[in-house]
Design an enzyme around this catalytic site. Structure first.
Site, mmCIF file in Angstrom:
data_model
loop_
_atom_site.group_PDB
_atom_site.id
_atom_site.type_symbol
_atom_site.label_atom_id
_atom_site.label_comp_id
_atom_site.label_asym_id
_atom_site.label_seq_id
_atom_site.Cartn_x
_atom_site.Cartn_y
_atom_site.Cartn_z
ATOM 1 N N GLU A 329 0.808 -0.993 -0.053
ATOM 2 C CA GLU A 329 -0.005 -0.171 -0.015
ATOM 3 C C GLU A 329 0.986 1.215 0.173
ATOM 4 O OE1 GLU A 329 -0.238 -2.587 1.946
ATOM 5 O OE2 GLU A 329 -2.239 -3.074 2.335
ATOM 6 N N TRP A 443 0.264 -8.747 25.665
ATOM 7 C CA TRP A 443 0.779 -9.403 24.334
ATOM 8 C C TRP A 443 2.023 -9.778 24.410
ATOM 9 C CZ3 TRP A 443 -0.487 -3.929 21.329
ATOM 10 C CH2 TRP A 443 -1.724 -3.908 21.051
HETATM 11 P P1 ADP Z 1 1.228 -8.779 2.597
HETATM 12 O O1 ADP Z 1 0.352 -8.010 3.650
HETATM 13 O O2 ADP Z 1 0.433 -9.799 1.732
HETATM 14 O O3 ADP Z 1 2.249 -9.654 3.397
HETATM 15 P P2 ADP Z 1 3.103 -6.791 1.887
HETATM 16 O O4 ADP Z 1 4.396 -7.271 1.537
HETATM 17 O O5 ADP Z 1 2.664 -5.452 1.628
HETATM 18 O O6 ADP Z 1 2.164 -7.934 1.698
HETATM 19 O O7 ADP Z 1 3.233 -6.801 3.783
HETATM 20 C C1 ADP Z 1 3.513 -5.499 4.203
HETATM 21 C C2 ADP Z 1 3.810 -6.000 5.859
HETATM 22 O O8 ADP Z 1 4.846 -6.981 5.875
HETATM 23 C C3 ADP Z 1 3.638 -4.883 6.828
HETATM 24 O O9 ADP Z 1 2.585 -4.515 7.264
HETATM 25 C C4 ADP Z 1 4.624 -5.464 7.951
HETATM 26 O O10 ADP Z 1 3.786 -6.283 8.721
HETATM 27 C C5 ADP Z 1 5.272 -6.626 7.146
HETATM 28 N N1 ADP Z 1 6.827 -6.286 7.071
HETATM 29 C C6 ADP Z 1 7.329 -5.569 5.831
HETATM 30 N N2 ADP Z 1 8.700 -5.130 6.113
HETATM 31 C C7 ADP Z 1 9.032 -5.542 7.748
HETATM 32 C C8 ADP Z 1 10.100 -5.477 8.312
HETATM 33 N N3 ADP Z 1 11.317 -4.968 8.057
HETATM 34 N N4 ADP Z 1 10.005 -6.116 9.498
HETATM 35 C C9 ADP Z 1 8.938 -6.687 9.792
HETATM 36 N N5 ADP Z 1 7.608 -6.807 9.300
HETATM 37 C C10 ADP Z 1 7.858 -6.214 7.932
#
Ligand code: ADP
Length: 542
Positions: A329, A443
């Site tokens: 997004e 949590w």
């Molecule tokens: P999906 O929602 O289908 O996995 P995305 O690749 O857009 O597709 O996912 C985004 C999500 O990935 C973020 O909201 C977060 O939860 C996770 N994310 C992305 N980068 C990181 C990171 N460096 N560390 C932890 N979580 C991450």
């Protein structure tokens, strides 16, 4: 009073024109089977012009969607520019989606044409009967087209051969749609983000900055992250903007393939999700003969980067991982974990404490974390809240979706990630809201537990999920994959004792189960939906 600036639209046409004029001799290399395909930006730009002519000839109207079902290759990269610069919308299809979801996203986006790699034609053959909007298939093949039931179908190379090297590019407004991408559905059904030219333009400027990934003309960039996963995190656009050499791995993604490619092309930046680098590290440890000294950084994101992984790459192989956090997004860049200059003097431990955080917001991105009442929480590095973001490359609504609009309010986008923000402005992802373990009203971060387990020298991968509990509501269960050489040589108690030394007692998973592999999503993240389903009847020891 308004300023007196020219009304110059920020579109990808500027990048296309710029790279063709300023860097015509720089190379684009793609691994195809045992050989490399090589050509220059000048060659590429000619084919991009021809491809725009093809779109016109196929009758794709302005604003209509063009699907791509392809690996990371030079042809896919041609589509990356021809489609948006011609005023059509590039829709990169996730080739690892289950067939029913692939049908859903193609129909939902109303793709008019699908450009597919020859090797992926069987996938299209299987679903073609369910596609409602597609009027034409174009197959990208090195030789003859594979036999298929697709109709009408054309050869990419034959179509290009019939067009001219110069296309009359239309005038574009910067807010026109350039591309779209569906989330990979890690926590739910795929949802579509529609990117504007302006968003991609500004995102590229920010990503290229030295306080971010610092990509320049001197770099040799290898996106391992698929071109269907949030535009390969924007890397092909940023690399074009600066005229960097690009290297595409094609479908050859095994650790030895990637290591050989890094070595032979002298790659300086390569990016992908942590699971890729976990596999590559295992290969490096088995066969130490690869020379990866050309790498100056590896942007890693998509899931949390385990500290042990970061330390190993840096201390043993001299390759610093730059962690980044982002979302489909968000085009996708949100935060980057680069240290401030005065942190360079900090002791090594403390520097790593910071680098394993997801980092500071990129220029252009505002962040805040809010509690359950929507009140902003302090930047104290402790208080947790849901991360909210806003900025010029963050969507303001999902494309054509009635549900989920509650994620947008007062100009902010609710990310679904629980974080703390520290006084230096670095975020730390505690968990995705859906992955948190809610135990007795408190949590537990599955991410923290996983990272601690993955620091164990005998462990390859670990995932922690919540199991329903009559008294505590939920309790953590750890699912652990031992490294190949240590199968059967590591005990549940060993893991629990290690965690008990690091966390408060009630965080320690009630049970540890050894599994052969953690299932992965279509973009290579740990698939906890599958694990939750597999272990839904698991009985925790009393
Ligand atoms: P999906 O929602 O289908 O996995 P995305 O690749 O857009 O597709 O996912 C985004 C999500 O990935 C973020 O909201 C977060 O939860 C996770 N994310 C992305 N980068 C990181 C990171 N460096 N560390 C932890 N979580 C991450």
């Amino acid at each position: 009073m308004n300023g007196l600036m020219m009304d110059y639209p920020l579109t990808l046409q500027h990048f296309l024109d710029r790279v063709a004029r300023l860097y015509p001799t720089k190379e684009i290399a793609t691994k195809i089977g045992p050989t490399m395909h090589r050509y220059t930006y000048a060659d590429w730009a000619k084919r991009v012009n021809r491809l725009a002519g093809v779109l016109e000839r196929l009758g794709v109207a302005r604003g209509e969607r063009v699907g791509t079902l392809a690996w990371n290759t030079y042809r896919h990269y041609e589509l990356y520019f021809a489609v948006p610069c011609a005023g059509r919308v590039l829709h990169t299809l996730n080739l690892r989606l289950p067939p029913d979801q692939l049908v859903y996203v193609i129909n939902h986006a109303e793709d008019q044409v699908i450009f597919a790699d020859a090797s992926l034609v069987p996938l299209l053959d299987k679903i073609k009967g369910h596609l409602k909007s597609v009027k034409h298939f174009v197959v990208m093949a090195d030789g003859a087209l594979p036999a298929s039931a697709l109709s009408p179908v054309s050869s990419y190379e034959e179509l290009l051969a019939a067009e001219s090297d110069s296309f009359a590019w239309p005038h574009l407004e910067e807010n026109e749609a350039a591309a779209m991408c569906y989330t990979s559905g890690t926590t739910g059904n795929p949802k579509a983000a529609l990117y504007s030219h302006r968003a991609i333009f500004l995102h590229s400027l920010a990503q290229g900055m030295s306080g971010s990934f610092g990509i320049s003309e001197r770099d040799i960039v290898l996106p391992v992250v698929p071109m269907f996963h949030a535009n390969a995190w924007g890397l092909p656009f940023t690399s074009t903007m600066v005229g960097a050499k690009q290297v595409f791995p094609g479908p050859h993604l095994s650790p030895p393939d990637l290591l050989n490619l890094i070595q032979s092309e002298r790659v300086t930046i390569t990016a992908g999700v942590p699971t890729i680098w976990i596999g590559i590290l295992a290969e490096l440890e088995r066969n130490g003969h690869y020379d990866i000294s050309s790498l100056r950084t590896m942007p890693v994101g998509g899931s949390a980067v385990p500290r042990a992984l970061m330390e190993k790459y840096e201390k043993k192989y001299g390759v610093p991982i730059t962690q980044a956090w982002g979302m489909t997004e968000m085009t996708p860049l949100g935060t980057v974990s680069v240290l401030k200059s005065y942190m360079a003097d900090w002791p090594e431990e403390r520097r790593f404490d910071y680098r394993v955080k997801q980092g500071m917001p990129s220029v252009g991105v505002d962040i805040r974390a809010v509690d359950e009442d929507g009140k902003e929480v302090p930047w104290d590095g402790k208080t947790m809240g849901e991360l909210e973001v806003r900025g010029p490359w963050i969507i303001s609504a999902y494309y054509k979706m009635e549900g989920n609009q509650d994620r947008f309010h007062d100009g902010w986008f609710r990310t679904g990630d629980v974080v703390s923000i520290d006084p230096e402005g670095y975020i730390q992802i505690v968990d995705r809201t859906k992955d948190l373990v809610k135990s007795g009203g408190e949590w537990i971060s599955s991410v923290d537990l996983e990272n601690a387990i993955m620091a164990h020298p005998k462990v390859l991968e670990a995932a922690v999920i919540a199991i329903n509990h009559p008294r505590w509501q939920e309790r953590p269960l750890a699912l652990v994959v031992a490294k190949a050489d240590f199968k059967g040589q590591i005990s549940k108690e060993e893991i629990q004792e290690m965690l008990a030394a690091k966390f408060t007692k009630w965080w320690v998973p009630d049970d540890v189960v050894f599994i052969d592999a953690v299932p992965k999503t279509s973009v290579g993240k740990f698939d906890k939906k599958v694990l939750r389903d597999q272990f839904k009847d698991h009985v925790l020891p009393a």
